[in-house]
Design an enzyme around this catalytic site. Structure first.
Site, PDB file in Angstrom:
ATOM      1  N   GLU A 100       8.671  -6.526 -14.767  1.00 38.19           N
ATOM      2  CA  GLU A 100       9.594  -5.430 -15.082  1.00 38.19           C
ATOM      3  C   GLU A 100      11.004  -5.994 -15.041  1.00 38.19           C
ATOM      4  OE1 GLU A 100       9.346  -2.260 -12.300  1.00 38.19           O
ATOM      5  OE2 GLU A 100       7.242  -1.926 -12.675  1.00 38.19           O
TER       6      GLU A 100
ATOM      7  N   HIS B 287       5.046   5.136 -11.375  1.00 38.92           N
ATOM      8  CA  HIS B 287       6.206   5.496 -10.545  1.00 38.92           C
ATOM      9  C   HIS B 287       5.903   6.725  -9.697  1.00 38.92           C
ATOM     10  CE1 HIS B 287      10.315   4.576  -9.426  1.00 38.92           C
ATOM     11  NE2 HIS B 287      10.356   5.843  -9.075  1.00 38.92           N
ATOM     12  N   GLY B 288       5.948   6.508  -8.399  1.00 40.12           N
ATOM     13  CA  GLY B 288       5.789   7.611  -7.455  1.00 40.12           C
ATOM     14  C   GLY B 288       4.350   8.080  -7.273  1.00 40.12           C
TER      15      GLY B 288
ATOM     16  N   ARG C 157      14.787  -9.786   6.410  1.00 44.38           N
ATOM     17  CA  ARG C 157      15.122 -10.857   7.349  1.00 44.38           C
ATOM     18  C   ARG C 157      15.501 -12.166   6.654  1.00 44.38           C
ATOM     19  NH1 ARG C 157      13.345 -10.508  12.760  1.00 44.38           N
ATOM     20  NH2 ARG C 157      13.900  -8.418  13.411  1.00 44.38           N
TER      21      ARG C 157
ATOM     22  N   HIS D  24       9.269  -6.487 -10.196  1.00 44.92           N
ATOM     23  CA  HIS D  24      10.529  -6.134 -10.860  1.00 44.92           C
ATOM     24  C   HIS D  24      11.584  -7.117 -10.379  1.00 44.92           C
ATOM     25  CE1 HIS D  24      13.669  -2.698 -11.725  1.00 44.92           C
ATOM     26  NE2 HIS D  24      13.976  -3.848 -12.311  1.00 44.92           N
TER      27      HIS D  24
ATOM     28  N   GLU E 186       5.162   2.722 -21.034  1.00 43.72           N
ATOM     29  CA  GLU E 186       4.739   3.136 -19.694  1.00 43.72           C
ATOM     30  C   GLU E 186       5.400   4.481 -19.444  1.00 43.72           C
ATOM     31  OE1 GLU E 186       4.827   0.308 -16.444  1.00 43.72           O
ATOM     32  OE2 GLU E 186       5.192   1.941 -15.005  1.00 43.72           O
TER      33      GLU E 186
ATOM     34  N   ASN F 107       2.039  -3.234  -7.882  1.00 47.34           N
ATOM     35  CA  ASN F 107       3.437  -3.672  -7.789  1.00 47.34           C
ATOM     36  C   ASN F 107       3.700  -4.133  -6.346  1.00 47.34           C
ATOM     37  OD1 ASN F 107       6.263  -3.460  -7.136  1.00 47.34           O
ATOM     38  ND2 ASN F 107       6.563  -2.472  -9.103  1.00 47.34           N
TER      39      ASN F 107
ATOM     40  N   HIS G  89       7.558  -4.243  -2.748  1.00 43.37           N
ATOM     41  CA  HIS G  89       7.861  -3.823  -1.372  1.00 43.37           C
ATOM     42  C   HIS G  89       7.419  -4.844  -0.334  1.00 43.37           C
ATOM     43  CE1 HIS G  89       9.771  -0.149  -2.451  1.00 43.37           C
ATOM     44  NE2 HIS G  89       8.825   0.025  -3.356  1.00 43.37           N
TER      45      HIS G  89
ATOM     46  N   THR H 141      13.929   2.684  -9.520  1.00 42.49           N
ATOM     47  CA  THR H 141      14.179   3.050 -10.912  1.00 42.49           C
ATOM     48  C   THR H 141      14.198   4.566 -11.077  1.00 42.49           C
ATOM     49  OG1 THR H 141      12.878   1.106 -11.435  1.00 42.49           O
ATOM     50  CG2 THR H 141      13.449   2.546 -13.264  1.00 42.49           C
TER      51      THR H 141
ATOM     52  N   GLY I 152       2.912   0.831  -6.582  1.00 40.19           N
ATOM     53  CA  GLY I 152       3.399  -0.106  -5.582  1.00 40.19           C
ATOM     54  C   GLY I 152       3.587   0.465  -4.199  1.00 40.19           C
ATOM     55  N   HIS I 153       4.576   1.348  -4.054  1.00 44.08           N
ATOM     56  CA  HIS I 153       5.024   1.752  -2.724  1.00 44.08           C
ATOM     57  C   HIS I 153       3.898   2.317  -1.869  1.00 44.08           C
ATOM     58  CE1 HIS I 153       7.068   4.355   0.241  1.00 44.08           C
ATOM     59  NE2 HIS I 153       7.912   3.343   0.276  1.00 44.08           N
TER      60      HIS I 153
ATOM     61  N   ARG J 183      17.362  -7.876  -5.077  1.00 38.87           N
ATOM     62  CA  ARG J 183      17.247  -7.264  -3.739  1.00 38.87           C
ATOM     63  C   ARG J 183      15.865  -7.476  -3.127  1.00 38.87           C
ATOM     64  NH1 ARG J 183      17.445  -0.883  -5.201  1.00 38.87           N
ATOM     65  NH2 ARG J 183      19.350  -1.547  -6.225  1.00 38.87           N
TER      66      ARG J 183
HETATM   67  N1  PXP Z   1       6.459   1.360 -12.922  1.00 36.64           N
HETATM   68  C1  PXP Z   1       7.792   1.089 -13.017  1.00 36.64           C
HETATM   69  C2  PXP Z   1       8.376   0.885 -14.366  1.00 36.64           C
HETATM   70  C3  PXP Z   1       8.579   0.982 -11.863  1.00 36.64           C
HETATM   71  O1  PXP Z   1       9.904   0.714 -11.984  1.00 36.64           O
HETATM   72  C4  PXP Z   1       7.981   1.144 -10.612  1.00 36.64           C
HETATM   73  C5  PXP Z   1       8.805   0.985  -9.363  1.00 36.64           C
HETATM   74  O2  PXP Z   1       9.263  -0.307  -9.265  1.00 36.64           O
HETATM   75  C6  PXP Z   1       6.600   1.401 -10.551  1.00 36.64           C
HETATM   76  C7  PXP Z   1       5.860   1.532 -11.729  1.00 36.64           C
HETATM   77  C8  PXP Z   1       5.880   1.569  -9.252  1.00 36.64           C
HETATM   78  O3  PXP Z   1       6.382   2.674  -8.588  1.00 36.64           O
HETATM   79  P1  PXP Z   1       5.924   2.982  -7.087  1.00 36.64           P
HETATM   80  O4  PXP Z   1       6.401   1.845  -6.249  1.00 36.64           O
HETATM   81  O5  PXP Z   1       6.591   4.270  -6.790  1.00 36.64           O
HETATM   82  O6  PXP Z   1       4.427   3.062  -7.119  1.00 36.64           O
END
Ligand code: PXP
Length: 249
Positions: free
Chosen positions: A70, A190-191, A18, A43, A151, A7, A10, A101, A212-213, A49
C-alpha cells in the site's frame, strides 16, 4: 470464497515504539502465512511511522504468498515499487496527521495522474488496486485509469452505528456489483473485525479482504498468557551461569 490478506503494519508499530529490532514484521509475515494468510500487506507511509524500506525489501525476498504494497501515489513511492516489484500495489490517500487511512482515494480529481502511474506499474508486471469508497463515480474513474482492481473502503460500514450498518453493507454490495459490471476485480478492507467481517466476506464477487489491526490485537489476546508464563518461568528460575551474567555467588 474471499481470500485473506494480512496487514502487518501494527507489528512494525510495536517495534517502532522502541526503535528496536523486535517484533520483526518479516518474522510475523511468515507466521501469518503459516496461519493461512493468502497474502501479506504493508503500508510504506511517507513518514515511515511503522514499516521501513528495509522491511519491504526483506518481505519481497521472503513472502511466499503475495506481497501487497500500500502506498501513496507519489514519485518517491513509484520508484520504490518499480525497484521492489511487489505482486500488487494498492494506491491509498495519505495525510501525515492522520492516525490511519481516512476515506478512499479521490480518483475523479486525479484521473490523468493515476492513469500514468497505473500504466507504468502494470507495465512493470505488478497488479494495481485503487482504494476507494463504494461510490459509482469513483468506480467509473477507477476504470478509466486502467487499473484492474479496486479495494472498497469498509471503514464507513465498520464505524456505522448498528442500525446504519445494513445500509452501509448494501452500499458495499452495490459497489462490488458496479465494479464487476465495469470489469474490475474487487477487494475490500479497513476496520474489519472478528465481529463485523462475515457479511463483507459474503458479498458476491469479493476476492480478498485486507485485515490488520484486529488480527494483531487478537494475537495479543491469544498469545499474552503464554508470553507471561514464559517470562515468569525465567524470572522465578533463572540460570545461575556466571558466563551468562548472573551476579549470584
Ligand atoms: N486496506 C487499506 C487500504 C488500509 O489502508 C488498511 C489500513 O492500513 C487496511 C486495509 C487494514 O485496515 P485494518 O488495520 O483496520 O484492518
Amino acid at each position: 470464497m474471499a481470500s485473506l490478506g494480512v496487514n502487518i503494519d501494527h507489528v512494525a508499530n510495536v517495534r517502532q515504539a522502541r526503535r528496536t529490532v523486535e517484533p520483526d514484521p518479516v518474522r510475523y509475515a511468515l507466521l501469518a502465512e503459516l496461519g493461512g494468510a493468502d497474502g501479506i500487506t504493508v503500508h510504506l507511509r511517507e513518514d515511515r511511522r511503522h514499516i521501513q524500506d528495509r522491511d519491504v525489501d526483506l518481505l519481497r525476498a521472503t513472502v511466499q504468498s503475495r506481497l501487497n504494497l500500500e502506498m501513496a501515489a507519489t514519485a518517491e513511492m513509484e520508484a520504490i515499487a518499480l525497484r521492489v516489484k511487489p505482486d500488487m500495489v494498492t494506491l491509498v490517500p495519505e495525510k501525515r496527521q492522520e492516525v490511519t487511512t481516512e476515506g478512499g482515494l479521490d480518483v475523479t480529481s486525479q484521473r490523468d495522474h493515476l492513469r500514468g502511474l497505473v500504466d507504468r506499474l502494470q507495465g512493470a508486471g505488478m497488479g494495481v488496486s485503487l482504494f476507494v469508497d463504494a461510490d459509482p463515480l469513483q468506480l467509473e474513474a477507477c476504470k478509466a485509469t486502467g487499473a484492474r482492481w479496486v479495494e472498497l473502503h469498509t471503514g464507513t460500514y465498520a464505524e456505522a452505528p448498528w442500525d446504519q450498518q445494513p445500509l452501509a453493507l448494501a452500499r458495499l454490495a452495490e459497489g462490488s456489483f458496479i465494479a464487476r459490471s465495469l470489469g474490475l476485480r474487487v477487494n475490500a478492507g479497513h476496520g474489519l473485525t472478528y465481529q463485523n467481517v462475515e457479511p463483507v466476506a459474503a458479498i458476491e464477487g469479493m476476492e480478498e479482504l485486507n485485515i490488520g489491526h484486529t488480527i494483531v490485537a487478537r494475537a495479543l489476546a491469544v498469545g499474552l498468557q503464554e508470553a507471561v508464563r514464559e517470562m515468569r518461568a525465567l524470572v522465578q528460575n533463572p540460570r545461575r551461569d556466571p558466563l551468562f551474567g548472573s551476579q549470584q555467588p
